[in-house]
Design a protein around this motif. Structure first.
Motif, PDB file in Angstrom:
ATOM      1  N   ASP A 231       0.843  -1.198   0.000  1.00  0.00           N
ATOM      2  CA  ASP A 231       0.000   0.000   0.000  1.00  0.00           C
ATOM      3  C   ASP A 231       0.886   1.259   0.000  1.00  0.00           C
ATOM      4  O   ASP A 231       2.101   1.163  -0.111  1.00  0.00           O
ATOM      5  CB  ASP A 231      -0.890  -0.035   1.259  1.00  0.00           C
ATOM      6  CG  ASP A 231      -2.174   0.779   1.088  1.00  0.00           C
ATOM      7  OD1 ASP A 231      -2.334   1.433   0.038  1.00  0.00           O
ATOM      8  OD2 ASP A 231      -3.004   0.756   2.013  1.00  0.00           O
ATOM      9  N   ILE A 269      -1.430   4.095  -7.953  1.00  0.00           N
ATOM     10  CA  ILE A 269      -1.238   5.474  -8.425  1.00  0.00           C
ATOM     11  C   ILE A 269      -2.168   6.503  -7.766  1.00  0.00           C
ATOM     12  O   ILE A 269      -1.700   7.561  -7.346  1.00  0.00           O
ATOM     13  CB  ILE A 269      -1.261   5.539  -9.971  1.00  0.00           C
ATOM     14  CG1 ILE A 269       0.135   5.126 -10.456  1.00  0.00           C
ATOM     15  CG2 ILE A 269      -1.621   6.922 -10.481  1.00  0.00           C
ATOM     16  CD1 ILE A 269       0.337   5.134 -11.939  1.00  0.00           C
ATOM     17  N   PRO A 270      -3.475   6.205  -7.637  1.00  0.00           N
ATOM     18  CA  PRO A 270      -4.320   7.214  -6.971  1.00  0.00           C
ATOM     19  C   PRO A 270      -3.809   7.567  -5.569  1.00  0.00           C
ATOM     20  O   PRO A 270      -3.799   8.739  -5.181  1.00  0.00           O
ATOM     21  CB  PRO A 270      -5.698   6.539  -6.904  1.00  0.00           C
ATOM     22  CG  PRO A 270      -5.670   5.539  -8.017  1.00  0.00           C
ATOM     23  CD  PRO A 270      -4.259   5.054  -8.098  1.00  0.00           C
ATOM     24  N   LYS A 271      -3.344   6.575  -4.843  1.00  0.00           N
ATOM     25  CA  LYS A 271      -2.834   6.835  -3.491  1.00  0.00           C
ATOM     26  C   LYS A 271      -1.489   7.551  -3.519  1.00  0.00           C
ATOM     27  O   LYS A 271      -1.196   8.382  -2.667  1.00  0.00           O
ATOM     28  CB  LYS A 271      -2.712   5.523  -2.712  1.00  0.00           C
ATOM     29  CG  LYS A 271      -4.063   4.988  -2.271  1.00  0.00           C
ATOM     30  CD  LYS A 271      -3.905   3.748  -1.425  1.00  0.00           C
ATOM     31  CE  LYS A 271      -5.265   3.348  -0.849  1.00  0.00           C
ATOM     32  NZ  LYS A 271      -5.168   2.121  -0.052  1.00  0.00           N
ATOM     33  N   PHE A 273      -0.646   9.673  -5.740  1.00  0.00           N
ATOM     34  CA  PHE A 273      -0.979  11.065  -6.063  1.00  0.00           C
ATOM     35  C   PHE A 273      -1.485  11.805  -4.825  1.00  0.00           C
ATOM     36  O   PHE A 273      -1.129  12.964  -4.595  1.00  0.00           O
ATOM     37  CB  PHE A 273      -2.009  11.128  -7.195  1.00  0.00           C
ATOM     38  CG  PHE A 273      -1.426  10.861  -8.567  1.00  0.00           C
ATOM     39  CD1 PHE A 273      -0.058  10.646  -8.741  1.00  0.00           C
ATOM     40  CD2 PHE A 273      -2.237  10.830  -9.694  1.00  0.00           C
ATOM     41  CE1 PHE A 273       0.486  10.400 -10.001  1.00  0.00           C
ATOM     42  CE2 PHE A 273      -1.706  10.588 -10.955  1.00  0.00           C
ATOM     43  CZ  PHE A 273      -0.343  10.374 -11.115  1.00  0.00           C
ATOM     44  N   ASP A 274      -2.304  11.141  -4.013  1.00  0.00           N
ATOM     45  CA  ASP A 274      -2.764  11.752  -2.755  1.00  0.00           C
ATOM     46  C   ASP A 274      -1.563  12.093  -1.876  1.00  0.00           C
ATOM     47  O   ASP A 274      -1.507  13.158  -1.249  1.00  0.00           O
ATOM     48  CB  ASP A 274      -3.684  10.789  -1.977  1.00  0.00           C
ATOM     49  CG  ASP A 274      -5.071  10.689  -2.616  1.00  0.00           C
ATOM     50  OD1 ASP A 274      -5.417  11.583  -3.427  1.00  0.00           O
ATOM     51  OD2 ASP A 274      -5.790   9.720  -2.308  1.00  0.00           O
ATOM     52  N   SER A 275      -0.597  11.175  -1.838  1.00  0.00           N
ATOM     53  CA  SER A 275       0.593  11.377  -1.027  1.00  0.00           C
ATOM     54  C   SER A 275       1.393  12.592  -1.528  1.00  0.00           C
ATOM     55  O   SER A 275       1.884  13.404  -0.742  1.00  0.00           O
ATOM     56  CB  SER A 275       1.453  10.116  -1.058  1.00  0.00           C
ATOM     57  OG  SER A 275       2.631  10.299  -0.304  1.00  0.00           O
ATOM     58  N   ARG A 277       0.234  15.207  -3.108  1.00  0.00           N
ATOM     59  CA  ARG A 277      -0.472  16.442  -2.756  1.00  0.00           C
ATOM     60  C   ARG A 277      -0.223  16.814  -1.296  1.00  0.00           C
ATOM     61  O   ARG A 277      -0.032  17.976  -0.963  1.00  0.00           O
ATOM     62  CB  ARG A 277      -1.977  16.295  -3.030  1.00  0.00           C
ATOM     63  CG  ARG A 277      -2.319  16.425  -4.517  1.00  0.00           C
ATOM     64  CD  ARG A 277      -3.819  16.411  -4.754  1.00  0.00           C
ATOM     65  NE  ARG A 277      -4.356  15.056  -4.804  1.00  0.00           N
ATOM     66  CZ  ARG A 277      -4.446  14.323  -5.927  1.00  0.00           C
ATOM     67  NH1 ARG A 277      -4.050  14.822  -7.082  1.00  0.00           N
ATOM     68  NH2 ARG A 277      -4.931  13.106  -5.888  1.00  0.00           N
ATOM     69  N   VAL A 312      -0.063  17.407 -10.770  1.00  0.00           N
ATOM     70  CA  VAL A 312      -0.930  16.585  -9.911  1.00  0.00           C
ATOM     71  C   VAL A 312      -0.662  16.902  -8.439  1.00  0.00           C
ATOM     72  O   VAL A 312      -1.581  16.945  -7.612  1.00  0.00           O
ATOM     73  CB  VAL A 312      -0.698  15.079 -10.186  1.00  0.00           C
ATOM     74  CG1 VAL A 312      -1.392  14.221  -9.132  1.00  0.00           C
ATOM     75  CG2 VAL A 312      -1.183  14.705 -11.579  1.00  0.00           C
TER      76      VAL A 312
END
Ligand SMILES: [Zn+2]
Length: 376
Positions: A231, A269-271, A273-275, A277, A312
């Protein structure tokens, strides 16, 4: 004395009101409101002139093939590295920091190549026995072994020290989320680098590895993905410590459009990208290291595509340009001569069509590249 004229001039920090840059002896002499009527004027037209890009993390020894590690053993490695360096320069990357090669070839290239980018080299990354990228020749063990490895690189004239704090994706048997060195070994590497006045970069994916680099006082952490076994677990406290201690995040940016990442990474990838940001909003200095050479999505010169991921992360086009010029130069400790268009700075310049201060994709529209004042 050459006068380069452009519609827009970005000086490494901001878009200026200047239209011309005077270059002599390989250096920037001054910026002018506009070019004079007479003299040696090269009018580049409707372009933006900016400092040549600084890529904080490349591997000139890797050929961006599906198996760059096996390719290392093919004959002609040094000549391929020279070609890769030329590719970087042609894309407008006038300074590359090589964070892992073999046999000090990048350092030799730095001294011998006259038609390439400025090359900074860390030599082989310092890694544990059979640790990440051990095949590059940088295995070290114990506090004294790590210190000796740093001293060897300093004696050879390396420009930086690179330590593999965690395992990595390209080395079977290592794990991105696990540390390969004790805190004492990591501290020793940073202390020894400090004694020799060298910046130190730590490869770290997992949170504990990133934290260890910050605790030891590294200049930058490479990748900063916060990967766990399966994760992504961004840690705001570690990010806050990075920001407070001035530890830069050298993010792995720049991918050939249309190439899909390995399935394990794609799912995350979505996670990731959250990281990113969160990292951005934590106030951490972010610079771009393409990791060029490590595979087909990463040809040499790919930093010009790095703006996609930094957008992003929430960065503006101007912040992206700073990340690729002046901020990157500071992380590499060459901010007194690279990353700015200012009097006394090296005349390493990139001209692109369009305006990258409003659209980062303009970085790919190369119109001209100057290295030490000479046009390619
Ligand atoms: Zn790398």
């Amino acid at each position: 004395m050459l006068i380069i004229r452009a519609r827009r001039v970005f000086d490494g920090r901001d878009l200026t009101a200047k239209r011309a840059v005077v270059v002599s002896g390989g250096k920037v002499v001054e910026l002018l409101d506009d070019a004079p009527e007479h003299g040696d004027v090269r009018d580049l037209g409707d372009v933006t002139l900016l400092p040549g890009l600084v890529d904080t993390h490349v591997h000139l020894a890797f050929d961006a093939s599906p198996d760059p590690v096996t390719a290392l053993d093919r004959e002609g490695l040094y000549d391929r590295m020279r070609a890769h360096a030329r590719q970087q320069l042609a894309a407008g990357v006038t300074t590359v920091r090589d964070l892992g090669d073999r046999g000090y070839l990048a350092l030799r290239l730095a001294g011998e190549m006259t038609d390439g980018p400025e090359i900074l080299s860390a030599g082989a990354p310092i890694t544990s026995v059979k640790g990440h990228c051990w095949f590059l020749g940088g295995e070290a063990e114990g506090v004294e072994g790590v210190r000796r490895a740093v001293r060897e690189r300093a004696a050879k004239g390396a420009h930086a020290i690179k330590v593999m704090i965690t395992g990595g994706e390209m080395t079977p048997g290592t794990h991105s989320h696990l540390n390969q060195f004790s805190q004492a070994e990591i501290d020793a590497a940073a202390d020894e680098a400090r004694r020799h006045g060298l910046p130190i970069a730590g490869h770290a994916h997992g949170g504990p590895g990133i934290a260890a680099a910050v605790a030891a006082g590294f200049d930058s952490v490479e990748h900063v993905t916060f990967l766990t076994a399966d994760d992504v677990a961004p840690d705001p406290a570690i990010m806050a410590a990075m920001a407070a201690n001035g530890v830069a995040a050298s993010l792995t940016v720049g991918v050939t459009p249309g190439v899909t990442p390995p399935p394990r990474i794609a799912a995350l990838i979505p996670k990731l990208f959250d990281s990113l940001r969160l990292l951005r909003s934590s106030g951490v200095t972010i610079v771009g290291g393409s990791d060029s050479g490590i595979g087909p999505p990463k040809p040499h010169g790919i930093l010009t595509h790095g703006g996609e991921m930094l957008t992003v992360a929430g960065m503006t086009p101007v912040e992206i340009l700073r990340a690729f010029t002046s901020d990157a130069a500071r992380v590499c400790r060459i901010e007194n001569r690279k990353g700015r268009i200012a009097p006394g700075f090296d005349a390493d310049l990139l001209a692109v069509r369009g305006d990258p201060t409003t659209d980062h994709t303009a970085l790919r529209e190369t119109a001209a590249v100057f290295r030490n004042g000479a046009s390619l």
